[in-house]
Design a protein around this motif. Structure first.
Motif, PDB file in Angstrom:
ATOM      1  N   ARG A 123       0.836  -1.209   0.000  1.00  0.00           N
ATOM      2  CA  ARG A 123       0.000   0.000   0.000  1.00  0.00           C
ATOM      3  C   ARG A 123       0.870   1.258   0.000  1.00  0.00           C
ATOM      4  NH1 ARG A 123      -2.682  -1.094   4.242  1.00  0.00           N
ATOM      5  NH2 ARG A 123      -1.562   0.252   5.683  1.00  0.00           N
ATOM      6  N   ILE A 124       1.907   1.279   0.828  1.00  0.00           N
ATOM      7  CA  ILE A 124       2.789   2.445   0.904  1.00  0.00           C
ATOM      8  C   ILE A 124       3.590   2.610  -0.388  1.00  0.00           C
ATOM      9  CG2 ILE A 124       4.850   3.357   2.074  1.00  0.00           C
ATOM     10  CD1 ILE A 124       3.582   2.310   4.707  1.00  0.00           C
ATOM     11  N   ILE A 125       4.038   1.526  -0.972  1.00  0.00           N
ATOM     12  CA  ILE A 125       4.758   1.608  -2.253  1.00  0.00           C
ATOM     13  C   ILE A 125       3.856   2.213  -3.319  1.00  0.00           C
ATOM     14  CG2 ILE A 125       5.669   0.232  -4.172  1.00  0.00           C
ATOM     15  CD1 ILE A 125       6.914  -1.624  -2.037  1.00  0.00           C
ATOM     16  N   ARG A 126       2.617   1.754  -3.377  1.00  0.00           N
ATOM     17  CA  ARG A 126       1.681   2.309  -4.363  1.00  0.00           C
ATOM     18  C   ARG A 126       1.445   3.801  -4.130  1.00  0.00           C
ATOM     19  NH1 ARG A 126      -2.595  -2.663  -4.854  1.00  0.00           N
ATOM     20  NH2 ARG A 126      -1.356  -3.837  -6.361  1.00  0.00           N
ATOM     21  N   LEU A 159      12.510  17.618  -2.751  1.00  0.00           N
ATOM     22  CA  LEU A 159      11.425  17.512  -1.769  1.00  0.00           C
ATOM     23  C   LEU A 159      10.526  16.318  -2.066  1.00  0.00           C
ATOM     24  CD1 LEU A 159      10.409  21.244  -1.197  1.00  0.00           C
ATOM     25  CD2 LEU A 159      11.520  19.682   0.422  1.00  0.00           C
ATOM     26  N   SER A 160      10.275  16.077  -3.340  1.00  0.00           N
ATOM     27  CA  SER A 160       9.461  14.928  -3.728  1.00  0.00           C
ATOM     28  C   SER A 160      10.130  13.630  -3.277  1.00  0.00           C
ATOM     29  CB  SER A 160       9.254  14.925  -5.243  1.00  0.00           C
ATOM     30  OG  SER A 160       8.586  13.760  -5.642  1.00  0.00           O
ATOM     31  N   SER A 161      11.436  13.527  -3.496  1.00  0.00           N
ATOM     32  CA  SER A 161      12.175  12.334  -3.061  1.00  0.00           C
ATOM     33  C   SER A 161      12.157  12.199  -1.546  1.00  0.00           C
ATOM     34  CB  SER A 161      13.619  12.397  -3.562  1.00  0.00           C
ATOM     35  OG  SER A 161      13.646  12.385  -4.966  1.00  0.00           O
ATOM     36  N   LEU A 162      12.293  13.309  -0.856  1.00  0.00           N
ATOM     37  CA  LEU A 162      12.256  13.290   0.607  1.00  0.00           C
ATOM     38  C   LEU A 162      10.890  12.821   1.114  1.00  0.00           C
ATOM     39  CD1 LEU A 162      13.742  13.916   3.246  1.00  0.00           C
ATOM     40  CD2 LEU A 162      12.886  16.257   3.075  1.00  0.00           C
ATOM     41  N   ILE A 163       9.838  13.284   0.478  1.00  0.00           N
ATOM     42  CA  ILE A 163       8.481  12.854   0.867  1.00  0.00           C
ATOM     43  C   ILE A 163       8.326  11.348   0.689  1.00  0.00           C
ATOM     44  CG2 ILE A 163       6.044  12.974   0.182  1.00  0.00           C
ATOM     45  CD1 ILE A 163       6.534  15.994  -0.327  1.00  0.00           C
ATOM     46  N   VAL A 164       8.841  10.807  -0.400  1.00  0.00           N
ATOM     47  CA  VAL A 164       8.745   9.365  -0.647  1.00  0.00           C
ATOM     48  C   VAL A 164       9.515   8.582   0.423  1.00  0.00           C
ATOM     49  CG1 VAL A 164       9.455   7.533  -2.238  1.00  0.00           C
ATOM     50  CG2 VAL A 164       8.282   9.552  -3.118  1.00  0.00           C
ATOM     51  N   VAL A 165      10.712   9.042   0.756  1.00  0.00           N
ATOM     52  CA  VAL A 165      11.516   8.361   1.779  1.00  0.00           C
ATOM     53  C   VAL A 165      10.828   8.430   3.141  1.00  0.00           C
ATOM     54  CG1 VAL A 165      13.701   8.432   3.059  1.00  0.00           C
ATOM     55  CG2 VAL A 165      13.699   8.633   0.564  1.00  0.00           C
ATOM     56  N   LEU A 166      10.342   9.590   3.510  1.00  0.00           N
ATOM     57  CA  LEU A 166       9.654   9.725   4.801  1.00  0.00           C
ATOM     58  C   LEU A 166       8.377   8.888   4.836  1.00  0.00           C
ATOM     59  CD1 LEU A 166      10.157  13.531   5.518  1.00  0.00           C
ATOM     60  CD2 LEU A 166      11.329  11.582   6.588  1.00  0.00           C
ATOM     61  N   SER A 167       7.699   8.817   3.733  1.00  0.00           N
ATOM     62  CA  SER A 167       6.496   7.989   3.652  1.00  0.00           C
ATOM     63  C   SER A 167       6.832   6.514   3.850  1.00  0.00           C
ATOM     64  CB  SER A 167       5.814   8.210   2.300  1.00  0.00           C
ATOM     65  OG  SER A 167       4.726   7.336   2.155  1.00  0.00           O
ATOM     66  N   ALA A 168       7.923   6.078   3.261  1.00  0.00           N
ATOM     67  CA  ALA A 168       8.335   4.676   3.397  1.00  0.00           C
ATOM     68  C   ALA A 168       8.694   4.338   4.843  1.00  0.00           C
ATOM     69  CB  ALA A 168       9.509   4.384   2.475  1.00  0.00           C
ATOM     70  N   ARG A 169       9.161   5.321   5.585  1.00  0.00           N
ATOM     71  CA  ARG A 169       9.512   5.081   6.993  1.00  0.00           C
ATOM     72  C   ARG A 169       8.296   4.728   7.852  1.00  0.00           C
ATOM     73  NH1 ARG A 169      14.173   6.215   9.396  1.00  0.00           N
ATOM     74  NH2 ARG A 169      13.104   7.003  11.246  1.00  0.00           N
ATOM     75  N   ARG A 170       7.104   4.974   7.319  1.00  0.00           N
ATOM     76  CA  ARG A 170       5.894   4.604   8.066  1.00  0.00           C
ATOM     77  C   ARG A 170       5.846   3.113   8.350  1.00  0.00           C
ATOM     78  NH1 ARG A 170       0.957   6.417   4.792  1.00  0.00           N
ATOM     79  NH2 ARG A 170       2.296   5.843   3.077  1.00  0.00           N
ATOM     80  N   LEU A 171       6.547   2.314   7.563  1.00  0.00           N
ATOM     81  CA  LEU A 171       6.557   0.869   7.790  1.00  0.00           C
ATOM     82  C   LEU A 171       7.205   0.500   9.116  1.00  0.00           C
ATOM     83  CD1 LEU A 171       7.379  -0.608   4.301  1.00  0.00           C
ATOM     84  CD2 LEU A 171       5.348  -1.050   5.691  1.00  0.00           C
ATOM     85  N   ARG A 172       8.077   1.356   9.600  1.00  0.00           N
ATOM     86  CA  ARG A 172       8.740   1.059  10.882  1.00  0.00           C
ATOM     87  C   ARG A 172       7.768   1.140  12.048  1.00  0.00           C
ATOM     88  NH1 ARG A 172      14.586   2.159  11.866  1.00  0.00           N
ATOM     89  NH2 ARG A 172      15.384   0.841  10.217  1.00  0.00           N
TER      90      ARG A 172
END
Length: 174
Positions: A123-126, A159-172
């Motif tokens: 879901r987060i990847i999508r 900023l777009s790349s940073l948003i994607v990385v921070l979003s992926a951290r939600r898995l932790r």
């Protein structure tokens, strides 16, 4: 034989999420039937490794994504061919080597965590792909047409790349 710790809870929750569960065992029909009855699942007993592998490949050809769980030496080919494979702590070294995951405690409720984490990850990847695609579909044409200064476009991409990385951290977060 007896059920492993958490087997009944794991099977109940996995079935509730839509999973089809089948026991493929090299043990005799009587032993396997008793366990299958307790879990209310289908089973095939007295299976050779090639029989287990054939059943898995049949399910995959039908479009199923297959998770295999095993502990014996005869489970290694099955685990190797599965889309996702899990070995339990008491499994043979070869079986553990073929598995994607090894459940260290032997408690099968870890299967629920594996499946739910995989679903959250997908879901987060999508979401991240939609964000990145949306930004690129809008940002790149505007930058190419000169409506956005190159420095602002570079900052926007960062900023777009940073948003994607921070979003992926939600898995932790569990």
């Amino acid at each position: 034989e007896t059920l492993r710790a958490g087997a009944d809870e794991a099977v109940t929750q996995l079935k509730a999420s839509g999973a089809e569960i089948c026991i493929l065992s090299g043990d005799s029909s009587e032993r396997v039937a008793n366990i299958a009855r307790q879990l209310d699942v289908d089973f095939l007993a007295s299976c050779q490794p090639k029989d287990k592998l054939a059943r898995l490949q049949q399910a995959q050809r039908a479009g199923a994504k297959v998770m295999a769980i095993g502990d014996g030496l005869n489970d290694a080919p099955l685990l190797s061919a599965a889309d996702v494979s899990v070995a339990v702590a008491s499994a043979t070294a070869l079986t553990k080597a073929q598995a994607d995951f090894v459940i260290a405690e032997g408690d099968l409720t870890a299967l629920i965590t594996i499946v739910s984490t995989a679903k959250r990850c997908r879901r987060i990847i999508r979401q991240n792909l939609y964000w990145a695609d949306g930004y690129n579909l809008i940002g790149i044409p505007f930058a190419s047409a000169g409506f956005v200064a190159p420095l602002l476009a570079a900052i926007g991409m960062s900023l777009s790349s940073l948003i994607v990385v921070l979003s992926a951290r939600r898995l932790r977060r569990g």
